[in-house]
Design a protein around this motif. Sequence first.
Motif, mmCIF file in Angstrom:
data_model
loop_
_atom_site.group_PDB
_atom_site.id
_atom_site.type_symbol
_atom_site.label_atom_id
_atom_site.label_comp_id
_atom_site.label_asym_id
_atom_site.label_seq_id
_atom_site.Cartn_x
_atom_site.Cartn_y
_atom_site.Cartn_z
ATOM 1 N N THR A 1 0.851 -1.187 0.000
ATOM 2 C CA THR A 1 0.000 0.000 0.000
ATOM 3 C C THR A 1 0.885 1.234 0.000
ATOM 4 O O THR A 1 1.890 1.281 0.710
ATOM 5 C CB THR A 1 -0.918 0.033 1.240
ATOM 6 O OG1 THR A 1 -1.754 -1.125 1.234
ATOM 7 C CG2 THR A 1 -1.786 1.284 1.239
ATOM 8 N N LEU B 1 0.582 5.063 0.829
ATOM 9 C CA LEU B 1 -0.242 6.102 1.436
ATOM 10 C C LEU B 1 0.459 7.449 1.243
ATOM 11 O O LEU B 1 1.564 7.658 1.764
ATOM 12 C CB LEU B 1 -0.456 5.812 2.920
ATOM 13 C CG LEU B 1 -1.179 6.890 3.740
ATOM 14 C CD1 LEU B 1 -2.570 7.150 3.188
ATOM 15 C CD2 LEU B 1 -1.236 6.485 5.207
ATOM 16 N N CYS C 1 -4.630 1.461 7.863
ATOM 17 C CA CYS C 1 -3.985 0.862 6.690
ATOM 18 C C CYS C 1 -3.476 -0.530 7.055
ATOM 19 O O CYS C 1 -2.731 -0.702 8.017
ATOM 20 C CB CYS C 1 -2.830 1.732 6.205
ATOM 21 S SG CYS C 1 -3.351 3.277 5.443
#
Length: 693
Positions: A422, A424, A653
């Motif tokens: 991921t 961010l 997250c």
Amino acid sequence: MDRDRVLSLAIRVLVLILFLGWIFLWVMMPTNTYRKKWLPKIREKTYQSTYFGSEGTSLLMYTFPILFIAILGCVYNHLEKKRSDQNIETRKGTKHHGLAMWKQPAIVKGPLGIVSWTELTLLTMFITLLVWSFATYLHNSFISEKMWEIRLGSAGFWLGIVGNICLVFLFFPVARGSSLLPLLGLTSEGCIKYHIWLGHMTMAFFSAHGVCFVIYWVATNNISQMLKWAKTDVSNIAGELALVFGLIMWATTIPRVRRKFFELFLYTHYLYILFIVFFIFHVGISYACVMLPGFYLFVIDRYLRFLQSRRRVRLQSARLLPCQTLELNFSKHPGLKYNPTSTMFINIPSISKLQWHPFTITSHSDLEPEKLSVVIKCEGTWSSKLYKTLSSSSSSAINDHLQVSLEGPYGPVSTSFLQFDTLLMISGGSGITPFISIIKHIIHNSNSHHNKTPKLLLISAFKTTADLTFLHLLQTPTTPHNFQIEAYVTREKSPQNENPQIRSVIFKSHIGESAAAAILGRNGWVWLAGVICSSFGIFLILIGVLNRYYIYPIDGNTNDVFDLGLKSFLHMLGLCFGVFTVATAAVIWNKRETAKEGKQIQNVEGGTPNGSPCAIGCEREIELESNPLEVIDQSVNVHYGERPDLPRIIGECKGENIGVLASGPKKLRQEVAAICGSASAKNLHFHSISFTW
């Protein structure tokens, strides 16, 4: 593992060995073992040379290793650039590199800013080197010196020697096109803080050095030494002038002065030329060769930047956003490649002939092969004047075109955004600009090679609804399915019925303007290695001939006859001649090759020159684009009247390997760094993105 990657790894290992050996010399320099055993033996061999004389020792021990590392860095960067141009970037799995923890924030607030564990460790080691050197020098000299006046003079001398260690490293961070920074995974923008740290330490040591000697001369009734310009010894007045120029520069770096009088800070920094010249006159060229490698690489970089700044680049168009922001689109040579987060320096003579401002590039060199774009937020006099000029449809100041010069681009030679599960991205205001290029890079990589891309989450905070037009710059032909934007409008509690529009300004082409291109062509790193080798070779030949046939017959390597100031001046002249001739020849050659490539591309494509949106002679026009807020679709959530709850957002997250990028105001970056630096955030890998606008 492919051959290029093996070669790159071998280069890094060799560089590490050379650098550690070079540092070992600095560690040993204050010791009696070095000064009384090693150095005399080395000088016994090098001083016999009728070509290089006393400076041969310094060139061999302190200059050659770093220049060789710089050349190896050019080879390494060329290989990495070739891999990047081929879009060789793959997922590295969910397990992050074991050394990633060293990149985590160790210090978040304070005068040093955000400092990682790696930076803190290296800073501690460097300070330890300075303390060790000064303490050892002082201990060895105080054994035989009993009078306080003599001890004070000795302390002042060693303070100057230790200050020179800081000076050795001072110019490495500000050589924007240097091969050393990418070799270490650094960028010129990210290294500015190192230059600041080193500058403060350098001037602190040199100031203490000067104060000690003034007190010593007063105490020994020898104040006339302040006006001494010795023929074959240290020139005190030259050192005093160098110190004065350094203090002037140092005074303008005070944060309050720098913010309020930025132009004063900028222009006084050109005094570095006089500072270095008089420093060399002060200590002599033989000792100055100790700090030569960093300054030599800086001179090469600075002259190449000067040659690039002489070119006029074709400005195709500009887009004026209602949030007092504009986007400039330049014609770009297809061979010019750069990576996300790269920066470009811009000069517009009609706004200011002397000012150069850095801006983050928002375009992607492969998605937009013939266009280079930057975004400028109106926050100062220069940018506000530019916005006002472009927004006036009847303005005659631009005269149907805007004359622009560029320097750069400067940025990383490779990227690693695909290694995360991921990604961010957290931005405040115009801090969104570096993320535009990162998002385009990931989209292009996904479309071109069908690689699995990380989940993208963009958290952007804006002040007003008009600022949402920044999101218009994120428009691309395709958008990844795993891309989500959370936008926060902090100063308005509901959408405003402003219906903002973006205006586009199209410019005429002008004779003498060309597309933005790399100063040393496609193979810039190879050419830079050639420039370093050839220019330094010419310098060695010149000083060798000078010493053998002019200085040696007079002085005989005694350093007691020939004027030291004249010798230093002739060596500086030879250094500049070598750099200027070789760099000029390399730039002229690559300029011709780039022009040939441009003509070939134009003939094949049959389009207008360099992909210009309007042929020469077309009229400048103002166009109105559609409502920019239409870009906000189902992938965007807009929150009014609130700020992003960063601890909650980051905590939610999920994944073993999450990259957290922060760009924007200092407080925002510090808050994100504090969250990622906590003991519980093992899966978060923080990066503070330097952005310019």
